[in-house]
Design an enzyme around this catalytic site. Structure first.
Site, PDB file in Angstrom:
ATOM      1  N   PHE B 119      10.346 -16.083   1.421  1.00  0.00           N
ATOM      2  CA  PHE B 119       9.667 -14.994   1.065  1.00  0.00           C
ATOM      3  C   PHE B 119       9.024 -14.949  -0.245  1.00  0.00           C
ATOM      4  O   PHE B 119       9.646 -16.043  -1.081  1.00  0.00           O
ATOM      5  CB  PHE B 119      10.684 -13.796   0.970  1.00  0.00           C
ATOM      6  CG  PHE B 119      10.294 -12.490   1.389  1.00  0.00           C
ATOM      7  CD1 PHE B 119      10.344 -12.091   2.934  1.00  0.00           C
ATOM      8  CD2 PHE B 119       9.460 -11.303   0.909  1.00  0.00           C
ATOM      9  CE1 PHE B 119       9.817 -10.920   3.328  1.00  0.00           C
ATOM     10  CE2 PHE B 119       8.902 -10.470   1.194  1.00  0.00           C
ATOM     11  CZ  PHE B 119       9.118 -10.224   2.527  1.00  0.00           C
ATOM     12  N   GLN B 240       4.485  -0.290  -7.560  1.00  0.00           N
ATOM     13  CA  GLN B 240       4.093  -1.474  -6.828  1.00  0.00           C
ATOM     14  C   GLN B 240       3.058  -1.129  -5.611  1.00  0.00           C
ATOM     15  O   GLN B 240       3.313   0.145  -4.876  1.00  0.00           O
ATOM     16  CB  GLN B 240       4.991  -2.149  -6.127  1.00  0.00           C
ATOM     17  CG  GLN B 240       4.628  -3.478  -5.577  1.00  0.00           C
ATOM     18  CD  GLN B 240       5.736  -4.399  -5.239  1.00  0.00           C
ATOM     19  OE1 GLN B 240       6.408  -4.052  -4.229  1.00  0.00           O
ATOM     20  NE2 GLN B 240       5.902  -5.492  -5.766  1.00  0.00           N
ATOM     21  N   HIS B 242       1.073  -1.913  -2.596  1.00  0.00           N
ATOM     22  CA  HIS B 242       0.816  -2.987  -1.425  1.00  0.00           C
ATOM     23  C   HIS B 242      -0.541  -3.075  -1.101  1.00  0.00           C
ATOM     24  O   HIS B 242      -1.336  -2.209  -0.732  1.00  0.00           O
ATOM     25  CB  HIS B 242       1.828  -2.494  -0.182  1.00  0.00           C
ATOM     26  CG  HIS B 242       1.903  -3.575   0.774  1.00  0.00           C
ATOM     27  ND1 HIS B 242       0.812  -4.231   1.691  1.00  0.00           N
ATOM     28  CD2 HIS B 242       3.116  -4.294   1.192  1.00  0.00           C
ATOM     29  CE1 HIS B 242       1.472  -4.917   2.424  1.00  0.00           C
ATOM     30  NE2 HIS B 242       2.797  -5.280   1.876  1.00  0.00           N
ATOM     31  N   LEU B 252       1.700   0.777   6.514  1.00  0.00           N
ATOM     32  CA  LEU B 252       1.732  -0.697   5.776  1.00  0.00           C
ATOM     33  C   LEU B 252       1.257  -1.656   7.071  1.00  0.00           C
ATOM     34  O   LEU B 252       2.000  -1.630   8.111  1.00  0.00           O
ATOM     35  CB  LEU B 252       3.092  -0.966   5.543  1.00  0.00           C
ATOM     36  CG  LEU B 252       3.252  -2.030   4.584  1.00  0.00           C
ATOM     37  CD1 LEU B 252       2.547  -1.856   3.389  1.00  0.00           C
ATOM     38  CD2 LEU B 252       4.707  -2.363   4.560  1.00  0.00           C
ATOM     39  N   GLU B 255       2.822  -8.314   5.445  1.00  0.00           N
ATOM     40  CA  GLU B 255       2.051  -9.617   5.144  1.00  0.00           C
ATOM     41  C   GLU B 255       1.964 -10.445   6.120  1.00  0.00           C
ATOM     42  O   GLU B 255       1.416 -11.614   6.016  1.00  0.00           O
ATOM     43  CB  GLU B 255       3.090 -10.093   3.934  1.00  0.00           C
ATOM     44  CG  GLU B 255       2.526  -9.937   2.577  1.00  0.00           C
ATOM     45  CD  GLU B 255       3.350  -8.969   1.640  1.00  0.00           C
ATOM     46  OE1 GLU B 255       4.373  -8.350   2.242  1.00  0.00           O
ATOM     47  OE2 GLU B 255       3.000  -8.655   0.312  1.00  0.00           O
ATOM     48  N   ARG B 286       1.586  -9.534  -4.399  1.00  0.00           N
ATOM     49  CA  ARG B 286       1.046  -8.291  -4.102  1.00  0.00           C
ATOM     50  C   ARG B 286      -0.165  -7.644  -5.285  1.00  0.00           C
ATOM     51  O   ARG B 286      -1.094  -7.271  -4.997  1.00  0.00           O
ATOM     52  CB  ARG B 286       2.160  -7.276  -3.664  1.00  0.00           C
ATOM     53  CG  ARG B 286       2.617  -7.458  -2.404  1.00  0.00           C
ATOM     54  CD  ARG B 286       4.032  -6.654  -2.211  1.00  0.00           C
ATOM     55  NE  ARG B 286       4.685  -6.926  -1.002  1.00  0.00           N
ATOM     56  CZ  ARG B 286       5.685  -6.375  -0.556  1.00  0.00           C
ATOM     57  NH1 ARG B 286       6.447  -5.719  -1.475  1.00  0.00           N
ATOM     58  NH2 ARG B 286       6.384  -6.667   0.657  1.00  0.00           N
ATOM     59  N   HIS B 353       3.591   1.945  -2.973  1.00  0.00           N
ATOM     60  CA  HIS B 353       4.574   1.407  -2.036  1.00  0.00           C
ATOM     61  C   HIS B 353       5.998   1.346  -2.636  1.00  0.00           C
ATOM     62  O   HIS B 353       6.990   1.788  -1.883  1.00  0.00           O
ATOM     63  CB  HIS B 353       4.308  -0.223  -1.778  1.00  0.00           C
ATOM     64  CG  HIS B 353       5.286  -0.794  -0.853  1.00  0.00           C
ATOM     65  ND1 HIS B 353       5.610  -0.216   0.122  1.00  0.00           N
ATOM     66  CD2 HIS B 353       5.891  -1.930  -0.789  1.00  0.00           C
ATOM     67  CE1 HIS B 353       6.437  -1.087   1.258  1.00  0.00           C
ATOM     68  NE2 HIS B 353       6.613  -2.096   0.479  1.00  0.00           N
ATOM     69  N   ARG B 398       8.611  -5.450  -8.665  1.00  0.00           N
ATOM     70  CA  ARG B 398       9.762  -5.913  -7.671  1.00  0.00           C
ATOM     71  C   ARG B 398       9.505  -7.071  -6.893  1.00  0.00           C
ATOM     72  O   ARG B 398       8.289  -6.975  -6.453  1.00  0.00           O
ATOM     73  CB  ARG B 398      10.113  -4.606  -6.997  1.00  0.00           C
ATOM     74  CG  ARG B 398      11.242  -5.146  -6.034  1.00  0.00           C
ATOM     75  CD  ARG B 398      11.602  -3.625  -5.223  1.00  0.00           C
ATOM     76  NE  ARG B 398      10.569  -3.371  -4.177  1.00  0.00           N
ATOM     77  CZ  ARG B 398      10.347  -3.751  -2.881  1.00  0.00           C
ATOM     78  NH1 ARG B 398      11.154  -4.596  -2.436  1.00  0.00           N
ATOM     79  NH2 ARG B 398       9.222  -3.296  -2.266  1.00  0.00           N
TER      80      ARG B 398
END
Lengths: 77, 587
Positions: B119, B240, B242, B252, B255, B286, B353, B398
């Site tokens: 990730f 944050q 997205h 959403l 990714e 992001r 997000h 994050r």
């Protein structure tokens, strides 16, 4: 009494996709549903978020075929 | 109105991952636990978490918690508290194995161990090769976690109050927390829930923005209650975004689309990410991609009549690949953007997000505030965990898969601390005579308000103001105007009126009460962002494009009284290892 409000609150979900779809459904269809169909809708609302979304978006078959009519309305939203 | 009081050892507000992990620990320790949730627990927003849980199990490639700690500190843009981050990364393996024993259906390797996948933001050897650290249950990790924890809680006799909403914190004259006032949405009944420990696990609040990936329930109820009770909110300027939420609705687009080879286009059909991140391009982190989208729109290269979105193209992948690997994404695009990605690109915008800030706690889950003599005094009886808390492990930004880890580690840590504290505090403190006054006054105001403001209109004004004045990119004059505008909107929110005055399932009333909480969160965000004259993590200022560690390596504390700001130092000293000194953050 307050059947509409109760249904509307139970459309509050963990997935935004469901919030949006179910809100539109209630606005467009709920008042014109019969008692049996409202019960079907409540049974659908009792499903977990991902299962319900899969049935709506990916057209997965419901385990209980009696739910198919209301589900088809949801799929068309 | 006569108010019923009920006594519990612990009351938890919020039944997502953090609340249910804590409830389980407390119930299994034999305590009498009540947990409140506005919706059925397995419909909490944790269900939307797909990516997985970060833990350095090393099942696929070599890994250790110290590398994970480095990634988290760097990802936080050095605003994360390094003691808390070490605590979290060291406990990660244990909480994952624990969840496995609870029955969590993790994906498996052929050798039977938990499968792990790579990730973004995870590295080996302090910034080296890609690490493989995320433990997942298909793309349903949050869903599986909620169901697992719910079942265990039922077995452990946790008492659920479903379709209940917390209204206000009960604090006595010593400043100690003695419980919470709560509303039964079904009957309209108000109850004082007296507890020796009160834990908030109310999740995020990104519904303050027009473009939000969050479910409707994410209204920051815990933050609103805390702020009204005089508890500060920490680092609220850090949100944050997205990069790919569906234009106009926020849903959403994961990714995974860009991972499969989809890319972003501006109105000229240019693949603009090549200019902003020549190596990572559309797969850059992001915050980088979100800022690039915003800059394209500001330069007039956005798409559509108002040049207010960009396009995510994936038709070149071919119908077969899209149907086989991205069927869910395709359905979302068709349903919410009226675009079939087999032919048409998906209109997207950067979308709020995750909230990095929240109620300030230490890594034991105790709420800490500068309210007595020191800067981080423990507020007796009060705990917070999960997205509503600011420990702070995420600092300015994050990393993906660290949020599910956060809720497990700090849900459990807060519960363990409560068990210890309750051994010392064997008896309930007496409720103060004005325990429920604040909540009842809010309800009475709403009941009696005539010719007031419309809740939906005020909410809409708040969301638009936050989006325009405090979005991905922040400008000094816009922030200044934003503070003034939000002050007006907060004033309007004090005069909301509802037509339905009934008690049973009065959802209009619930929405008015939620707006009170959203306003606290929005105000804290705008004021904190206006004051922080640097760019760090997710907080990007046009007039101060660089991080300023001399002046700003510190946490913001916002107090609702007088909208006052205070600051406290970042905890740079880990528990056992050397501190990671701030360096430029490049990927």
């Amino acid at each position: 009494m307050k059947q509409l409000e109760r249904a509307r609150w139970r459309c509050r979900r963990g997935l935004l996709e469901l919030d949006l779809t179910l809100e539109r459904f209630v606005d467009e269809h709920y008042v014109s549903l019969g008692e049996a169909e409202r019960r079907q809708f409540e049974m659908l609302l009792d499903l977990s978020d991902n299962d319900l979304w899969d049935m709506i978006a990916l057209k997965k078959k419901p385990t209980d075929m009696r739910l198919q009519y209301v589900l088809s309305l949801l799929q068309a939203i | 109105m006569a108010i019923v009081t009920r006594k519990f050892d612990a009351v938890i507000v919020g039944a997502g991952g953090a609340g249910m992990r804590a409830a389980l620990q407390l119930s299994e320790a034999g305590l009498k636990v009540a947990i409140l949730s506005k919706v059925f627990p397995t419909r909490s927003h944790t269900v939307a978490a797909q990516g997985g849980i970060a833990a350095a199990l090393g099942n696929v490639t070599e890994d250790n918690w110290h590398w994970h700690m480095y990634d988290t500190v760097k990802g936080s843009d050095y605003l994360g508290d390094q003691d808390a981050i070490e605590f979290m990364c060291r406990q990660a393996s244990e909480v994952v194995y624990e969840l496995e024993h609870f029955g969590m259906p993790f994906d498996r390797l052929d050798n039977g161990k938990i499968y792990q996948r790579p990730f973004g933001g995870q590295s080996q050897n302090f910034g080296g090769a890609q690490a493989t650290r995320s433990c997942a249950a298909a793309d349903r990790t949050g869903h599986a976690m909620l169901h697992t924890l719910y079942q265990r809680n039922v077995q452990a006799n946790t008492q659920f109050f479903i379709e209940w909403m917390g209204l206000d914190l009960i604090r006595d004259e010593d400043g100690d927390v003695c419980g919470v006032t709560a509303l039964d949405i079904e009957t309209g009944e108000v109850m004082a829930m007296q507890a020796r420990a009160t834990l908030f696990a109310t999740g995020g609040a990104a519904r303050i923005f027009s473009a939000s990936t969050n479910a409707f329930i994410n209204t920051g109820d815990g933050l609103g209650m805390a702020a009204r009770a005089g508890i500060p909110l920490e680092d609220m300027e850090f949100w944050q975004f997205h990069p790919t939420g569906v234009y106009g609705v926020g849903v959403l687009i994961s990714e995974a689309v860009r991972g499969e080879g989809g890319y972003l286009l501006n109105k000229d059909g240019e693949r603009f990410m090549e200019r902003y991140a020549p190596h990572a391009k559309d797969l850059a982190s992001r915050d980088v991609v979100s800022r690039a989208l915003t800059m394209e729109m500001q330069a007039g290269r956005g798409c559509g009549r108002d040049a207010d979105h960009l396009l995510l193209k994936l038709d070149h992948l071919g119908a077969d690949v899209i149907k086989a690997r991205l069927p869910g994404i395709r359905e979302i695009a068709i349903k919410f953007a009226n675009a079939d990605p087999i032919r048409d690109p998906i209109p997207v915008v950067p979308t709020a997000h995750y909230m990095m800030g929240g109620i300030p706690t230490n890594f034991y889950g105790q709420v800490v505030a500068p309210y007595k003599t020191g800067p981080e005094e423990v507020v007796q009886g009060f705990y917070a965990a999960g997205e509503c808390a600011c420990v702070s492990v995420h600092g300015g930004n994050r990393l993906g898969t660290n949020s599910l880890l956060d809720i497990l580690v700090f849900g459990r840590a807060a519960a363990n601390q409560i068990i210890e504290d309750l051994k010392k505090n064997q008896h309930h403190k007496q409720l103060p005579p004005d325990a429920t006054d604040k909540a009842l006054a809010r309800l009475a105001r709403l009941e009696g308000q005539k010719d007031g403001e419309n809740v939906a209109q005020v909410s809409d004004a708040m969301r638009k103001t936050m989006q325009t004045h405090c979005g991905v990119f922040r400008f000094p004059d816009m922030l200044k105007q934003g503070v003034a505008k939000m002050s007006d909107i907060a004033e309007r929110a004090r005069q909301t009126a509802i037509r339905d005055k009934s008690r049973v399932f009065n959802t209009a009333r619930v929405e008015a009460l939620e707006l009170d909480n959203l306003i606290e969160v929005a105000m804290a965000t705008m004021v904190s962002a206006e004051a922080r004259t640097e760019s760090r993590g997710a907080h990007a200022r046009d007039d101060f494009p660089d991080r300023d560690d001399n002046k700003w390596l510190k946490h913001t504390l916002y107090f609702n009284e007088g909208r006052r700001l205070d600051y406290k130092p970042v905890r740079l000293k880990p528990l056992t290892v050397e501190s990671f000194a701030p360096k430029p953050r490049t990927y």
